[in-house]
Design a protein around this motif. Structure first.
Motif, PDB file in Angstrom:
ATOM      1  N   LEU A 171      -0.457   9.512  11.491  1.00 40.90           N
ATOM      2  CA  LEU A 171       0.625  10.416  11.873  1.00 40.90           C
ATOM      3  C   LEU A 171       1.879  10.241  11.025  1.00 40.90           C
ATOM      4  O   LEU A 171       2.519  11.226  10.632  1.00 40.90           O
ATOM      5  N   LEU A 172       2.260   8.984  10.746  1.00 43.76           N
ATOM      6  CA  LEU A 172       3.554   8.733  10.113  1.00 43.76           C
ATOM      7  C   LEU A 172       3.659   9.319   8.695  1.00 43.76           C
ATOM      8  O   LEU A 172       4.633  10.035   8.402  1.00 43.76           O
ATOM      9  N   PRO A 173       2.701   9.059   7.793  1.00 42.61           N
ATOM     10  CA  PRO A 173       2.830   9.673   6.456  1.00 42.61           C
ATOM     11  C   PRO A 173       2.815  11.196   6.501  1.00 42.61           C
ATOM     12  O   PRO A 173       3.542  11.846   5.737  1.00 42.61           O
ATOM     13  N   LEU A 174       1.993  11.770   7.391  1.00 46.39           N
ATOM     14  CA  LEU A 174       1.952  13.231   7.486  1.00 46.39           C
ATOM     15  C   LEU A 174       3.278  13.790   7.994  1.00 46.39           C
ATOM     16  O   LEU A 174       3.756  14.826   7.515  1.00 46.39           O
ATOM     17  N   MET A 175       3.890  13.123   8.971  1.00 48.23           N
ATOM     18  CA  MET A 175       5.171  13.592   9.488  1.00 48.23           C
ATOM     19  C   MET A 175       6.240  13.560   8.401  1.00 48.23           C
ATOM     20  O   MET A 175       7.011  14.516   8.234  1.00 48.23           O
ATOM     21  N   LEU A 176       6.291  12.464   7.653  1.00 43.58           N
ATOM     22  CA  LEU A 176       7.318  12.332   6.625  1.00 43.58           C
ATOM     23  C   LEU A 176       7.105  13.315   5.476  1.00 43.58           C
ATOM     24  O   LEU A 176       8.069  13.830   4.906  1.00 43.58           O
ATOM     25  N   ALA A 234       0.236   8.511  -6.270  1.00 44.58           N
ATOM     26  CA  ALA A 234      -0.042   9.902  -5.893  1.00 44.58           C
ATOM     27  C   ALA A 234       1.028  10.855  -6.413  1.00 44.58           C
ATOM     28  O   ALA A 234       0.738  12.024  -6.702  1.00 44.58           O
ATOM     29  N   THR A 235       2.272  10.372  -6.537  1.00 42.13           N
ATOM     30  CA  THR A 235       3.364  11.234  -6.990  1.00 42.13           C
ATOM     31  C   THR A 235       3.401  11.351  -8.505  1.00 42.13           C
ATOM     32  O   THR A 235       3.605  12.445  -9.048  1.00 42.13           O
ATOM     33  N   TYR A 236       3.184  10.247  -9.205  1.00 41.77           N
ATOM     34  CA  TYR A 236       3.396  10.243 -10.643  1.00 41.77           C
ATOM     35  C   TYR A 236       2.118  10.089 -11.463  1.00 41.77           C
ATOM     36  O   TYR A 236       2.172  10.110 -12.694  1.00 41.77           O
ATOM     37  N   SER A 237       0.974   9.937 -10.813  1.00 40.22           N
ATOM     38  CA  SER A 237      -0.280   9.799 -11.543  1.00 40.22           C
ATOM     39  C   SER A 237      -1.396  10.431 -10.716  1.00 40.22           C
ATOM     40  O   SER A 237      -1.133  11.242  -9.826  1.00 40.22           O
ATOM     41  N   GLY A 255       0.779  -1.232   0.000  1.00 39.59           N
ATOM     42  CA  GLY A 255       0.000   0.000   0.000  1.00 39.59           C
ATOM     43  C   GLY A 255       0.811   1.283   0.000  1.00 39.59           C
ATOM     44  O   GLY A 255       0.637   2.133  -0.897  1.00 39.59           O
ATOM     45  N   PRO A 256       1.721   1.506   0.984  1.00 41.79           N
ATOM     46  CA  PRO A 256       2.443   2.778   1.019  1.00 41.79           C
ATOM     47  C   PRO A 256       3.264   3.077  -0.236  1.00 41.79           C
ATOM     48  O   PRO A 256       3.125   4.165  -0.804  1.00 41.79           O
ATOM     49  N   PRO A 257       4.133   2.136  -0.709  1.00 37.60           N
ATOM     50  CA  PRO A 257       4.884   2.486  -1.924  1.00 37.60           C
ATOM     51  C   PRO A 257       3.998   2.593  -3.159  1.00 37.60           C
ATOM     52  O   PRO A 257       4.223   3.459  -4.004  1.00 37.60           O
ATOM     53  N   LEU A 258       2.980   1.729  -3.246  1.00 28.85           N
ATOM     54  CA  LEU A 258       2.092   1.788  -4.406  1.00 28.85           C
ATOM     55  C   LEU A 258       1.280   3.072  -4.397  1.00 28.85           C
ATOM     56  O   LEU A 258       1.173   3.778  -5.411  1.00 28.85           O
ATOM     57  N   GLY A 259       0.687   3.391  -3.229  1.00 28.54           N
ATOM     58  CA  GLY A 259      -0.092   4.624  -3.120  1.00 28.54           C
ATOM     59  C   GLY A 259       0.773   5.849  -3.324  1.00 28.54           C
ATOM     60  O   GLY A 259       0.368   6.820  -3.971  1.00 28.54           O
ATOM     61  N   GLU A 303       8.400   8.712  -1.688  1.00 32.68           N
ATOM     62  CA  GLU A 303       9.501   8.546  -0.730  1.00 32.68           C
ATOM     63  C   GLU A 303       8.963   8.117   0.634  1.00 32.68           C
ATOM     64  O   GLU A 303       9.532   7.240   1.298  1.00 32.68           O
ATOM     65  N   SER A 304       7.863   8.721   1.041  1.00 32.24           N
ATOM     66  CA  SER A 304       7.235   8.348   2.308  1.00 32.24           C
ATOM     67  C   SER A 304       6.787   6.892   2.295  1.00 32.24           C
ATOM     68  O   SER A 304       7.004   6.150   3.258  1.00 32.24           O
ATOM     69  N   GLY A 305       6.162   6.484   1.199  1.00 31.72           N
ATOM     70  CA  GLY A 305       5.678   5.113   1.096  1.00 31.72           C
ATOM     71  C   GLY A 305       6.791   4.086   1.122  1.00 31.72           C
ATOM     72  O   GLY A 305       6.641   3.004   1.702  1.00 31.72           O
TER      73      GLY A 305
END
Length: 483
Positions: free
Chosen positions: A284-289, A158-161, A150-154, A299-301
């Motif tokens: 919290l974690l994705p928002l912090m990163l 979100a970054t490139y599409s 999920g995190p790297p895929l999302g 990068e966060s994912g």
């Protein structure tokens, strides 16, 4: 070859398709939240409603899942739930505002409310207690691929599409799930079906909605403060009214008599406290990163997915750890270890080496997953078969409520730090205080787990406890069966 081993593996893996879809969705949206907020022109903190509305919808409708499964058959309900969840995913991808996204997430929640607890009910009724730990490991292993991917895929999408594509991923998974359920899952249902407790569902659903939404809006200026406190007070009063109602009716929607089972009560209460703290991590974690450290969603994912990778590694050792140490030792010490790792995230800074961040996330994910496996198994260790559907609904309701409270707690803590330093933009240090606070909250669960007996759940875990001295023991020692 006998059919026993394939059944042990096949049923959990099929049911795990539903949990995979749900976990993939929840981790993807958390990573893409800042991008979705930018698309809607709103604050990312306000979009936490997109997460809590789904979790709240689960908590509201899950209590009815056991009765519905007994009434219409677990196979039919499970299959329909996957379809509803998939439709909700499509609606999420088509949303153009926060209101539309929240509404679509509620539809997803209605499907998820039936999908996961009914699937787990099928599993509980399909395996013996001595096989339960291993079956739970099979059940959760494919499901953990969701948080891993999920995190790297999302983040990549979100970054490139377009972020909308993240919700359409569920469509092919849902189709595969429906086909597998149709072919391989038995239509399990109870012969005796109690009357439906409509008033109980109305009271519990309204109470949970008021409590979670009131807590979610606390300190945000979304609603006037008197209205927020009014929601919290009204929700608490409804809970009190339901407790009285549950003691008067023969078949309440949430059977509070299950709390008389000691292992169920301790795993439920202690697990709820633990999960509230842990439930703040995906928010919290994705928002912090991203907001605190300036990373892209991709990068966060790439960093956050290692938590799920650690959880996936744990499944290979969970059976042996629980058998060797027993539930009490695992839950007490592992809760402390998991909470310490959670508090360690408060030390992350923008210049913290990525390898160190990944190492702490990996180990934290490992121990958290061990705790969840232990809690989910112990809860049903002493539940009689005829009570399984109600116990599954009760447990799932508590889990989803604690998850939604975890997200709300994280959002409230961030808003409080903004109020304290009088700012309007989140800083990296704001997240440090939030992680420290939720870590301490999870640590409080140790007090509940200390109340477990040394041989709690021994029949399920296979952990043999040394018998007490003959003069002290009232009867023959109970030695749990081995594998």
């Amino acid at each position: 070859m006998t059919t026993r081993l394939p059944r042990q593996v096949l049923i959990p893996m099929i049911i795990a398709c539903a949990l995979f879809m749900e976990n993939l969705d929840s981790t993807v949206i958390a990573t893409a939240l800042p991008n979705i907020a930018h698309s809607f022109g709103t604050d990312p903190l306000h979009l936490s409603l997109a997460i809590t509305s789904y979790l709240l919808s689960l908590a509201v409708f899950i209590p009815a899942s056991g009765w519905i499964a007994d009434r219409f058959g677990a196979k039919n309900v499970f299959r329909t739930a996957i379809i509803v969840f998939t439709i909700g995913s499509i609606l999420c991808g088509l949303s153009n505002s926060t209101v539309e996204l929240v509404g679509a997430r509620v539809v997803q929640g209605i499907g998820g409310a039936m999908m996961v607890p009914v699937g787990r009910l099928v599993l509980l009724r399909s395996v013996s207690k001595s096989e339960l730990v291993r079956a739970m490991a099979y059940f959760t292993t494919p499901a953990l691929l969701g948080p891993v991917l999920g995190p790297p895929l999302g983040g990549f999408i979100a970054t490139y599409s377009s972020w909308r594509l993240i919700f359409f991923i569920n469509v092919p998974i849902g189709i595969i799930g429906v086909i597998l359920v149709t072919l391989f899952i038995d239509d399990i249902r109870e012969e005796e079906r109690p009357p439906f407790d409509g008033w109980g569902l109305l009271m519990t659903g309204t109470a949970l909605a008021c409590l979670v939404f009131g807590f979610e809006t606390l300190g945000r200026s979304i609603l006037p403060l008197p209205v927020t406190f009014g929601l919290l007070i009204f929700g608490a009063l409804l809970i009190w009214a339901y407790v009285r109602h549950a003691h008067r009716v023969p078949s309440p929607i949430i059977d509070l008599k299950l709390l008389h089972v000691r292992t169920f009560r301790i795993s439920l209460v202690g697990g709820t406290i633990f999960r509230i703290g842990i439930g703040a991590i995906p928010f919290l974690l994705p928002l912090m990163l991203q907001l605190g450290f300036g990373m892209t969603p991709f990068e966060s994912g790439l960093l956050t997915f290692v938590s799920a990778a650690g959880a996936l590694c744990m499944k290979m050792t969970a059976v042996h750890i629980i058998r060797g140490l027993g539930f009490r030792r695992v839950l007490v010490w592992n809760a402390a270890i998991s909470s310490i790792f959670l508090m360690s995230y408060s030390l992350f800074r923008a210049d913290t080496p990525h390898l160190l961040i990944m190492a702490l996330l990996l180990m934290g994910g490992y121990f958290r997953s061990l705790q969840f496996t232990s809690l989910n198994t112990l809860a049903f260790a002493d539940i009689p078969p005829q009570k399984m559907s109600r116990a599954s609904s009760f447990s799932s309701t508590a889990q989803q409520l604690s998850a939604s409270l975890g997200v709300a707690t994280g959002a409230v803590l961030l808003n409080l730090t903004l109020l304290l330093h009088g700012g309007t933009t989140l800083r990296a240090t704001d997240f440090s205080w939030a992680f420290a606070a939720v870590g301490l909250l999870s640590l409080g669960s140790v007090l509940m787990f200390l109340r477990l007996a040394p041989d709690a759940g021994a029949e399920v875990s296979g952990h043999a406890v040394a018998p007490v001295a003959p003069a002290e023991q009232p009867g023959s020692p109970r030695v749990a069966p081995g594998e």
